[in-house]
Write an enzyme that holds these catalytic residues in place. Structure first.
Site, PDB file in Angstrom:
ATOM      1  N   TYR A 115     -29.511 -32.889 -40.679  1.00 34.09           N
ATOM      2  CA  TYR A 115     -28.445 -33.858 -40.989  1.00 34.09           C
ATOM      3  C   TYR A 115     -27.882 -33.602 -42.387  1.00 34.09           C
ATOM      4  O   TYR A 115     -26.663 -33.565 -42.590  1.00 34.09           O
ATOM      5  CB  TYR A 115     -29.011 -35.273 -40.872  1.00 34.09           C
ATOM      6  CG  TYR A 115     -28.000 -36.386 -41.094  1.00 34.09           C
ATOM      7  CD1 TYR A 115     -27.160 -36.800 -40.065  1.00 34.09           C
ATOM      8  CD2 TYR A 115     -27.882 -37.014 -42.340  1.00 34.09           C
ATOM      9  CE1 TYR A 115     -26.228 -37.813 -40.258  1.00 34.09           C
ATOM     10  CE2 TYR A 115     -26.950 -38.029 -42.554  1.00 34.09           C
ATOM     11  CZ  TYR A 115     -26.133 -38.435 -41.510  1.00 34.09           C
ATOM     12  OH  TYR A 115     -25.208 -39.430 -41.713  1.00 34.09           O
ATOM     13  N   SER A 135     -21.251 -37.973 -46.054  1.00 38.15           N
ATOM     14  CA  SER A 135     -22.299 -38.948 -46.376  1.00 38.15           C
ATOM     15  C   SER A 135     -22.752 -38.686 -47.806  1.00 38.15           C
ATOM     16  O   SER A 135     -22.493 -37.602 -48.345  1.00 38.15           O
ATOM     17  CB  SER A 135     -23.481 -38.723 -45.418  1.00 38.15           C
ATOM     18  OG  SER A 135     -24.627 -39.436 -45.809  1.00 38.15           O
TER      19      SER A 135
HETATM   20  N1  LIG Z   1     -24.523 -45.901 -41.291  1.00 35.84           N
HETATM   21  C1  LIG Z   1     -24.715 -45.319 -42.448  1.00 35.84           C
HETATM   22  O1  LIG Z   1     -25.420 -45.833 -43.309  1.00 35.84           O
HETATM   23  C2  LIG Z   1     -24.044 -44.000 -42.747  1.00 35.84           C
HETATM   24  C3  LIG Z   1     -24.216 -43.448 -44.019  1.00 35.84           C
HETATM   25  C4  LIG Z   1     -23.594 -42.254 -44.327  1.00 35.84           C
HETATM   26  C5  LIG Z   1     -22.810 -41.618 -43.383  1.00 35.84           C
HETATM   27  N2  LIG Z   1     -22.676 -42.165 -42.148  1.00 35.84           N
HETATM   28  C6  LIG Z   1     -21.821 -41.452 -41.209  1.00 35.84           C
HETATM   29  O2  LIG Z   1     -20.837 -42.324 -40.703  1.00 35.84           O
HETATM   30  C7  LIG Z   1     -20.435 -41.896 -39.403  1.00 35.84           C
HETATM   31  C8  LIG Z   1     -20.500 -43.055 -38.445  1.00 35.84           C
HETATM   32  O3  LIG Z   1     -21.833 -43.491 -38.429  1.00 35.84           O
HETATM   33  P1  LIG Z   1     -22.276 -44.908 -37.865  1.00 35.84           P
HETATM   34  O4  LIG Z   1     -23.285 -45.417 -38.799  1.00 35.84           O
HETATM   35  O5  LIG Z   1     -21.103 -45.710 -37.501  1.00 35.84           O
HETATM   36  O6  LIG Z   1     -23.082 -44.344 -36.589  1.00 35.84           O
HETATM   37  P2  LIG Z   1     -23.035 -44.717 -35.058  1.00 35.84           P
HETATM   38  O7  LIG Z   1     -24.201 -44.027 -34.437  1.00 35.84           O
HETATM   39  O8  LIG Z   1     -22.833 -46.162 -34.888  1.00 35.84           O
HETATM   40  O9  LIG Z   1     -21.677 -43.969 -34.639  1.00 35.84           O
HETATM   41  C9  LIG Z   1     -21.620 -42.616 -34.320  1.00 35.84           C
HETATM   42  C10 LIG Z   1     -20.761 -42.515 -33.069  1.00 35.84           C
HETATM   43  O10 LIG Z   1     -20.594 -41.134 -32.743  1.00 35.84           O
HETATM   44  C11 LIG Z   1     -20.663 -41.028 -31.337  1.00 35.84           C
HETATM   45  N3  LIG Z   1     -21.017 -39.654 -30.951  1.00 35.84           N
HETATM   46  C12 LIG Z   1     -22.219 -39.044 -31.057  1.00 35.84           C
HETATM   47  N4  LIG Z   1     -22.146 -37.798 -30.572  1.00 35.84           N
HETATM   48  C13 LIG Z   1     -20.863 -37.611 -30.164  1.00 35.84           C
HETATM   49  C14 LIG Z   1     -20.167 -36.524 -29.580  1.00 35.84           C
HETATM   50  N5  LIG Z   1     -20.796 -35.365 -29.298  1.00 35.84           N
HETATM   51  N6  LIG Z   1     -18.859 -36.675 -29.287  1.00 35.84           N
HETATM   52  C15 LIG Z   1     -18.221 -37.845 -29.539  1.00 35.84           C
HETATM   53  N7  LIG Z   1     -18.838 -38.919 -30.092  1.00 35.84           N
HETATM   54  C16 LIG Z   1     -20.147 -38.794 -30.398  1.00 35.84           C
HETATM   55  C17 LIG Z   1     -21.731 -42.024 -30.928  1.00 35.84           C
HETATM   56  O11 LIG Z   1     -21.639 -42.349 -29.535  1.00 35.84           O
HETATM   57  C18 LIG Z   1     -21.409 -43.197 -31.851  1.00 35.84           C
HETATM   58  O12 LIG Z   1     -20.496 -44.101 -31.254  1.00 35.84           O
HETATM   59  C19 LIG Z   1     -21.328 -40.721 -39.054  1.00 35.84           C
HETATM   60  O13 LIG Z   1     -20.647 -39.510 -39.330  1.00 35.84           O
HETATM   61  C20 LIG Z   1     -22.508 -40.902 -39.981  1.00 35.84           C
HETATM   62  O14 LIG Z   1     -23.186 -39.704 -40.223  1.00 35.84           O
HETATM   63  C21 LIG Z   1     -23.260 -43.338 -41.802  1.00 35.84           C
END
Ligand SMILES: NC(=O)c1ccc[n+]([C@@H]2O[C@H](COP(=O)([O-])OP(=O)(O)OC[C@H]3O[C@@H](n4cnc5c(N)ncnc54)[C@H](O)[C@@H]3O)[C@@H](O)[C@H]2O)c1
Length: 255
Positions: free
Chosen positions: A159, A144
């Site tokens: 985080y 991230s």
């Molecule tokens: N959305 C943003 O703006 C953003 C920004 C920077 C980084 N990210 C990163 O992108 C990635 C995806 O994020 P997103 O926004 O799609 O979030 P999201 O919450 O939609 O997706 C995360 C997924 O991980 C799954 N998950 C959680 N714990 C788990 C576990 N123990 N085992 C297996 N699966 C598990 C959840 O069920 C969910 O489907 C993450 O690593 C997040 O930190 C997101």
């Protein structure tokens, strides 16, 4: 014309929604055969069904990335289903509680580190073992902008620490296996319109206006924009790229 992931088998964790589900669509469109993993069984099955309906190949496996048994079984499933594992997009994550460090709980610290950092380490451990057996592969971890810089307005110390740790883990693993045809990189998304960000906006961790204001291109990313970068890093088009934390952030960390 060949697509960049034609014939490749890829595991995607956190595939039930957001960036992971977008990666399922994007990797499949680029020709990959998929094993999708998540703790969210309904969302994960829907993501796999959507790929199959559009003519791709995907199976869903319920896997909690904090469980070494689940992770080992996930890699075994990829091999038993498709015969090999070429790419892995380690993307599962939780954002945890929002509180200043001195008011946050140890439970939250341990849970966020367990899912976001230990989970990725466990995935890499089993994925790399398989990749070494078959002669190589490519891994992409989702870090991230929170893995590259801090943000005072968003008090989520666990985080930010986990995402910074994932950048270090990516670099170290890349160097340990650079001579054995296993590449390891990270994508570092900025603000992406996903359930994670929408829940952060609802919980008032961040406002949409602020997220946009940190972003020089003045908009949120779509999940597909992150997934495309991950697909490229998994493909041979990025064959000389390893150990990198690639910002996909609309310019956030260029400022
Ligand atoms: N959305 C943003 O703006 C953003 C920004 C920077 C980084 N990210 C990163 O992108 C990635 C995806 O994020 P997103 O926004 O799609 O979030 P999201 O919450 O939609 O997706 C995360 C997924 O991980 C799954 N998950 C959680 N714990 C788990 C576990 N123990 N085992 C297996 N699966 C598990 C959840 O069920 C969910 O489907 C993450 O690593 C997040 O930190 C997101």
């Amino acid at each position: 014309m060949r697509s960049m992931l034609d014939g490749r088998t890829a595991v995607i964790t956190g595939a039930a929604g957001g960036i992971g589900a977008a990666a399922a669509r994007v990797f499949s469109a680029h020709g990959a055969r998929l094993v999708l993993a998540d703790v969210d069984v309904e969302g994960g099955r829907q993501a796999a069904d959507a790929v199959v309906k559009s003519g791709g190949e995907a199976v869903f496996v319920r896997a909690d990335v904090t469980s070494e048994n689940d992770v080992a079984a996930l890699v075994r499933e990829a091999v038993s289903h498709y015969g090999r594992l070429d790419c892995a997009f380690n993307n599962a994550s939780v954002d945890g509680e929002t509180a200043p460090l001195h008011e946050s709980t140890r439970e939250n610290w341990e849970r966020v580190l367990r899912v976001n950092l230990t989970g990725a380490w466990l995935c890499m451990k089993h994925e790399i073992a398989q990749m070494l057996r078959q002669g190589g592969g490519a891994i992409v971890n989702t870090s991230s902008v929170a893995g590259l810089v801090g943000l005072g307005a968003t008090p989520q110390s666990a985080y930010f620490a986990a995402k910074h740790g994932l950048v270090g883990l990516t670099r170290q693993a890349a160097l340990e296996y650079a001579g054995q045809h296993v590449r390891v990189n990270a994508v570092c998304p900025g603000a992406v319109r996903t359930p994670l960000l929408e829940s952060a906006i609802r919980a008032e961790v961040i406002t949409e206006r602020d997220a946009v204001s940190y972003t020089p291109v003045q908009r949120l990313a779509s999940p597909e924009e992150i997934a495309e970068a991950a697909a490229w890093l998994c493909s041979d088009l990025s064959s000389f790229v390893t150990g990198q934390a690639v910002p996909v952030d609309g310019g956030w960390t260029a400022q």
